[in-house]
Motif scaffolding. Structure first.
Motif, PDB file in Angstrom:
ATOM      1  N   GLU A 163       0.834  -1.195   0.000  1.00  0.00           N
ATOM      2  CA  GLU A 163       0.000   0.000   0.000  1.00  0.00           C
ATOM      3  C   GLU A 163       0.870   1.247   0.000  1.00  0.00           C
ATOM      4  O   GLU A 163       1.926   1.267   0.609  1.00  0.00           O
ATOM      5  CB  GLU A 163      -0.855   0.033   1.271  1.00  0.00           C
ATOM      6  N   ARG A 164       0.412   2.246  -0.644  1.00  0.00           N
ATOM      7  CA  ARG A 164       0.996   3.584  -0.538  1.00  0.00           C
ATOM      8  C   ARG A 164       2.480   3.615  -0.891  1.00  0.00           C
ATOM      9  O   ARG A 164       3.315   3.090  -0.173  1.00  0.00           O
ATOM     10  CB  ARG A 164       0.848   4.133   0.882  1.00  0.00           C
ATOM     11  N   TRP A 166       3.981   6.524  -1.128  1.00  0.00           N
ATOM     12  CA  TRP A 166       4.439   7.804  -0.569  1.00  0.00           C
ATOM     13  C   TRP A 166       5.123   8.628  -1.651  1.00  0.00           C
ATOM     14  O   TRP A 166       5.909   9.521  -1.367  1.00  0.00           O
ATOM     15  CB  TRP A 166       5.367   7.614   0.645  1.00  0.00           C
ATOM     16  N   LYS A 167       4.841   8.283  -2.901  1.00  0.00           N
ATOM     17  CA  LYS A 167       5.405   9.026  -4.029  1.00  0.00           C
ATOM     18  C   LYS A 167       4.258   9.603  -4.847  1.00  0.00           C
ATOM     19  O   LYS A 167       3.132   9.136  -4.765  1.00  0.00           O
ATOM     20  CB  LYS A 167       6.226   8.090  -4.921  1.00  0.00           C
ATOM     21  N   VAL A 168       4.591  10.575  -5.704  1.00  0.00           N
ATOM     22  CA  VAL A 168       3.548  11.139  -6.559  1.00  0.00           C
ATOM     23  C   VAL A 168       3.134  10.132  -7.617  1.00  0.00           C
ATOM     24  O   VAL A 168       3.953   9.375  -8.112  1.00  0.00           O
ATOM     25  CB  VAL A 168       4.004  12.445  -7.255  1.00  0.00           C
ATOM     26  N   ASP A 169       1.841  10.142  -7.929  1.00  0.00           N
ATOM     27  CA  ASP A 169       1.338   9.310  -9.018  1.00  0.00           C
ATOM     28  C   ASP A 169       1.815   9.848 -10.364  1.00  0.00           C
ATOM     29  O   ASP A 169       2.173   9.086 -11.245  1.00  0.00           O
ATOM     30  CB  ASP A 169      -0.199   9.329  -9.035  1.00  0.00           C
ATOM     31  N   ALA A 170       1.740  11.153 -10.507  1.00  0.00           N
ATOM     32  CA  ALA A 170       1.970  11.761 -11.826  1.00  0.00           C
ATOM     33  C   ALA A 170       3.172  12.686 -11.778  1.00  0.00           C
ATOM     34  O   ALA A 170       3.253  13.561 -10.923  1.00  0.00           O
ATOM     35  CB  ALA A 170       0.736  12.551 -12.254  1.00  0.00           C
ATOM     36  N   ALA A 171       4.098  12.482 -12.704  1.00  0.00           N
ATOM     37  CA  ALA A 171       5.298  13.328 -12.730  1.00  0.00           C
ATOM     38  C   ALA A 171       5.824  13.451 -14.143  1.00  0.00           C
ATOM     39  O   ALA A 171       5.551  12.616 -15.013  1.00  0.00           O
ATOM     40  CB  ALA A 171       6.371  12.736 -11.822  1.00  0.00           C
ATOM     41  N   ARG A 172       6.585  14.495 -14.360  1.00  0.00           N
ATOM     42  CA  ARG A 172       7.296  14.691 -15.624  1.00  0.00           C
ATOM     43  C   ARG A 172       8.776  14.435 -15.390  1.00  0.00           C
ATOM     44  O   ARG A 172       9.245  14.428 -14.261  1.00  0.00           O
ATOM     45  CB  ARG A 172       7.098  16.126 -16.126  1.00  0.00           C
ATOM     46  N   THR A 235      -4.452  -0.179  -6.496  1.00  0.00           N
ATOM     47  CA  THR A 235      -5.151   0.170  -5.255  1.00  0.00           C
ATOM     48  C   THR A 235      -6.018   1.402  -5.490  1.00  0.00           C
ATOM     49  O   THR A 235      -5.966   2.000  -6.561  1.00  0.00           O
ATOM     50  CB  THR A 235      -4.156   0.491  -4.108  1.00  0.00           C
ATOM     51  N   ASP A 236      -6.806   1.746  -4.503  1.00  0.00           N
ATOM     52  CA  ASP A 236      -7.631   2.973  -4.505  1.00  0.00           C
ATOM     53  C   ASP A 236      -8.738   2.941  -5.550  1.00  0.00           C
ATOM     54  O   ASP A 236      -9.222   3.998  -5.952  1.00  0.00           O
ATOM     55  CB  ASP A 236      -6.785   4.236  -4.763  1.00  0.00           C
ATOM     56  N   ILE A 466       3.914  11.028 -16.824  1.00  0.00           N
ATOM     57  CA  ILE A 466       2.686  11.451 -16.124  1.00  0.00           C
ATOM     58  C   ILE A 466       2.311  10.319 -15.156  1.00  0.00           C
ATOM     59  O   ILE A 466       3.155   9.908 -14.362  1.00  0.00           O
ATOM     60  CB  ILE A 466       1.545  11.829 -17.098  1.00  0.00           C
ATOM     61  N   ASP A 467       1.087   9.758 -15.232  1.00  0.00           N
ATOM     62  CA  ASP A 467       0.732   8.666 -14.308  1.00  0.00           C
ATOM     63  C   ASP A 467       0.524   7.339 -15.054  1.00  0.00           C
ATOM     64  O   ASP A 467      -0.297   6.512 -14.664  1.00  0.00           O
ATOM     65  CB  ASP A 467      -0.507   9.015 -13.480  1.00  0.00           C
ATOM     66  N   ARG A 471      -1.135   4.608 -12.700  1.00  0.00           N
ATOM     67  CA  ARG A 471      -2.603   4.621 -12.747  1.00  0.00           C
ATOM     68  C   ARG A 471      -3.221   4.111 -14.037  1.00  0.00           C
ATOM     69  O   ARG A 471      -4.300   3.529 -13.996  1.00  0.00           O
ATOM     70  CB  ARG A 471      -3.127   6.056 -12.524  1.00  0.00           C
ATOM     71  N   THR A 472      -2.592   4.352 -15.185  1.00  0.00           N
ATOM     72  CA  THR A 472      -3.369   4.149 -16.409  1.00  0.00           C
ATOM     73  C   THR A 472      -2.979   2.931 -17.251  1.00  0.00           C
ATOM     74  O   THR A 472      -3.850   2.368 -17.913  1.00  0.00           O
ATOM     75  CB  THR A 472      -3.298   5.399 -17.320  1.00  0.00           C
TER      76      THR A 472
END
Lengths: 521, 521
Positions: A163-164, A166-172, A235-236, A466-467, A471-472
């Motif tokens: 779980e988690r 602790w990092k950003v989902d979306a980044a450049r 998750t989420d 990005i994510d 996520r995608t």
């Protein structure tokens, strides 16, 4: 973008980067392309038709056919020549979901988030019952369940996902990351040992697990299990999807299988292991499409106009097929929409190229780059034998886009160091849009590899992630919402400019040494 | 934790922090508490029963009753005295979901992620049909739809939510943030103008919108709309839930309403606005529970043993009710489990307190802190009139936990500066566990306010947010998976130590000046 293979084999040509000669750039034409691509874009409208309107685009599914037909018609409407579906070879069955409902009913009602695994059958109506936990790590341990699974809903003991982050989902990409890529050395040829590569013991364990999985799959079918729950990555509420059976027309039967969100899966598991019976109800209906097992690519052209050069070709492409849990917006409606838009831009500014410009939107990429491999085999040559066809000598370059919605930050040279000074010059007018990095590195997992394998310069652009990974990519969240409009406009503009320059250049893009014959991956 | 109110009114006593006198700390007892709380914890087992086993715990729902009954029985099993449900007053109807299915069927099949709004009715069986976009910003504009909505599935034009924060979902307080809290000055008494507070024009627009919403709600009922889709807050499969009607037994009827994931909502909306008809099928069944409109709190005690002090009380608590889309793990099974665990720890080490220790697990917190307010009104006094009951003088302090799964980082002094040196000493043994910050600041939104309102020292601990605001608070993702075991153990240990010291202290916790009578929020 296809999943990374377990053993990635990065082969790069160890050619030193030469000193840069000045490559010509047509500033007026770049300005026209920028104006059309950045200020009169249709890329989001195109993406809307490929995603929302067409739906999921699993290989050979009705959704892919809708998108393919739309693309062919749209390319014609934009005035492209030779727009058509082109068969690349035999793929297998299409498949789609027609009903997807599952809920916990005991100890209380809770509708779960879950997606049928691709190419699995349905439940043949509503199925209800207590979920049964199967505890077995070997075929021998399965024997205790003989005669007990008919019509049952089954689950397996599986660890909870981490779980988690602790990092950003979306980044450049940061400037530091881009600099690191730019400064990378060409990797020596030959298989590369990766720290993550498994050792012999891990491989033995992996083979044992795979053998058990095969036995388990057969056992579940033989025992007529009603529904198999498996835990999805993610998750989420984000659920990453996979296939649960082969697409082949000769594929073995499997039990119905539902890829269940980790939260719902773990809840059911905790309850059962905690002595609390769980009942589930589910209704899954899936349809197999077997009337045409052939796979198809979308192709269209802007014909060349120069007497000497019009038989030469520059190609762009990306795969149009997706996974089935969403509408494959970043994987890869994004790349497809950008490539379609690049064609539209060039047509809109009434460009008459010297060389022929061809777009191809591949299919069955997700199962093994099949659409592009088939096309390459039909047109250019066989990477296994390195028997080449005449067209191979006439394709200047192939440009691919398949790393999500992120804007272009540069080009993976794929070891073709001679292309560096050319692309450096062509990127110059796009520094203000964040695209300036060349890396000698290879990147894998997508369709430019099919071209690279037969000695044709094939490139994938460097794109902001990005994510995509978080996520995608292959998830139920790969929807139109994730598309970043400005990034897609930027990408289409840069691709159009690259295509323009490739089509007008005095010479074709310089090639690497021809690869040696190699067995198919 | 209750939603923040539109106008948050922070009133703090402007008392200067006195110089610290040395407050005694019982190091042996702290060590015993740490040993039991950190190494023999039952907090995750408790959380499992409150979440997975009980289910969603909406006020007066069957899920809340399961959790309440489990808690009473468990408190008895642990040897607590006077464990019981205590009625706090009239609440209203219970409600639960009994079937929840919805899917797009045209232009292709896609099961959507959506949750019925709390206290809304169902669809009375399977409903199917084309989704109708209602375009109206005023009651007058609604007239065009008169006679056209019976049995229809309707949607409204709503902006897409902001995608991607480019920030981490889950984080802990940094040292800098904690220092900033520690150095904060007491806010002057009186309503505080907040930069986010609306101006007069915004308020007028808000009132107009609310009036329209009321008219719209009535119109949809009168016209017998079949199902209303509304867009949920949240992305990536995370759906934040709300109520769609009042819980009151006298509540007006509303139409069935489905809070739909932003991705699915926006897809439907884009398709309709793009001229692509969308058909949906849905079956929603909800149940109202009206046999007992009374609200209940769980209470239990470890009786005091000191002749002079046993009539005095120290209380701990948190609300046990949740929203309905998940199992309310961080809001607030976490706080409830921690408080139950603190009681268990004190019992397990066979502690015989001087003052009586009492736990209360509130209900109907989510609708307005009703469970704690009712309890305070019944036992301590009326904040409207400031008529106080004798028990008010005998409650030393109330400690609350309701800010998610994050560990305790310190205490919000709620303006009670005289408590600072005491809590500073009591936190001293927990610096190694990250709890060292005192802030004079108030915090709002939860049940300590009910005590503070009648002049009883009421405190909420400072807790790391983790992903409370981004993922779990009132969402369909507030599940057991989100609980951080180490954090809950730490919190229970610190609470037990605070309760120990409060129960043994020579004096009660010093109080602020009595508040002036105030109208109920």
């Amino acid at each position: 973008m296809k999943l990374k293979l377990l053993f990635s084999c990065l082969i790069t040509a160890g050619i030193a980067v030469p000193s840069f000669a000045q490559e010509p750039v047509d500033a007026d034409m770049v300005q026209k392309i920028r104006e059309e691509g950045l200020n009169h874009s249709k890329v989001m409208e195109t993406a809307f038709y490929l995603t929302d309107v067409s739906g999921p685009r699993l290989a050979n599914s009705p959704g892919l056919k809708r998108a393919q037909n739309w693309a062919v018609n749209q390319l014609k409407a934009w005035g492209m020549a030779n727009a058509k579906l082109e068969a690349w070879g035999k793929f297998g069955k299409g498949w789609e979901v027609q009903k997807n409902y599952a809920a916990i009913t005991v100890p209380y009602y809770h509708a779960i988030i879950a997606i049928p695994k691709a190419w699995t059958p349905g439940t043949n109506g509503l199925i209800k019952g207590e979920v049964m936990l199967i505890k077995a790590d070997s075929a021998a341990e399965l024997e205790q369940y003989k005669g007990k699974l008919a019509g049952r809903i089954v689950i397996f003991d599986t660890k909870a996902p981490t779980e988690r982050t602790w990092k950003v989902d979306a980044a450049r990409y940061t400037d530091e990351e881009l600099a690191e890529m730019a400064n990378a050395k060409a990797t020596p040829a030959g298989p590369r040992r990766n720290a993550a590569d498994p050792n012999a013991a891990q491989m033995a364990a992996f083979r044992k697990l795979r053998a058990f999985r095969t036995a388990l799959s057969q056992f579940l079918v033989d025992e007529k299990a009603g529904l198999v729950l498996s835990q999805a990555r993610g998750t989420d509420g984000t659920v990453f999807t996979t296939n649960g059976a082969s697409y082949a027309d000769t594929a073995k039967a499997v039990a119905p299988e539902l890829e269940t969100s980790s939260e719902d899966y773990q809840r059911i598991l905790r309850l059962i292991k905690g002595g609390q019976p769980v009942q589930l109800e589910a209704e899954i209906k899936t349809q197999f499409i077997t009337d045409d097992l052939q796979g198809y690519d979308v192709v269209a052209e802007i014909p060349g106009t120069d007497k000497k050069l019009k038989d030469q070709v520059v190609m762009i492409g990306g795969h149009l097929d997706s996974w089935h849990g969403a509408t494959g917006a970043t994987d890869n409606a994004a790349g497809s929409a950008v490539m379609l838009e690049a064609m539209r831009i060039l047509k809109a500014i009434n460009f008459k190229p010297k060389r022929t410009i061809r777009i191809a939107l591949w299919s069955s990429e997700e199962q093994g780059l099949f659409g592009s491999r088939g096309y390459v085999a039909n047109h250019f040559g066989d990477p296994k034998t390195m028997e080449l066809k005449p067209e191979q000598a006439k394709l200047s370059a192939y440009y691919n886009l398949d790393n999500g919605t992120g804007k272009i930050r540069g080009v993976y040279l794929q070891g073709d160091s001679a292309a560096a000074p050319i692309f450096k010059a062509w990127l110059e007018p796009f520094k203000d849009l964040g695209a300036a990095t060349l890396t000698i590195r290879n990147t894998g997992g997508t369709d430019h590899l099919s071209f690279d394998a037969v000695g044709i310069p094939g490139f994938q652009f460097i794109q902001d992630a990005i994510d995509y990974g978080t996520r995608t990519h292959h998830s139920n969240q790969d929807t139109y919402d994730r598309l970043v409009e400005d990034d897609l406009k930027q990408a289409a503009t840069i691709v159009a400019s690259f295509v323009y320059h490739t089509s007008q250049r005095a010479e074709m893009i310089p090639r690497k040494e021809l690869p040696k014959p190699q067995p198919a991956r």
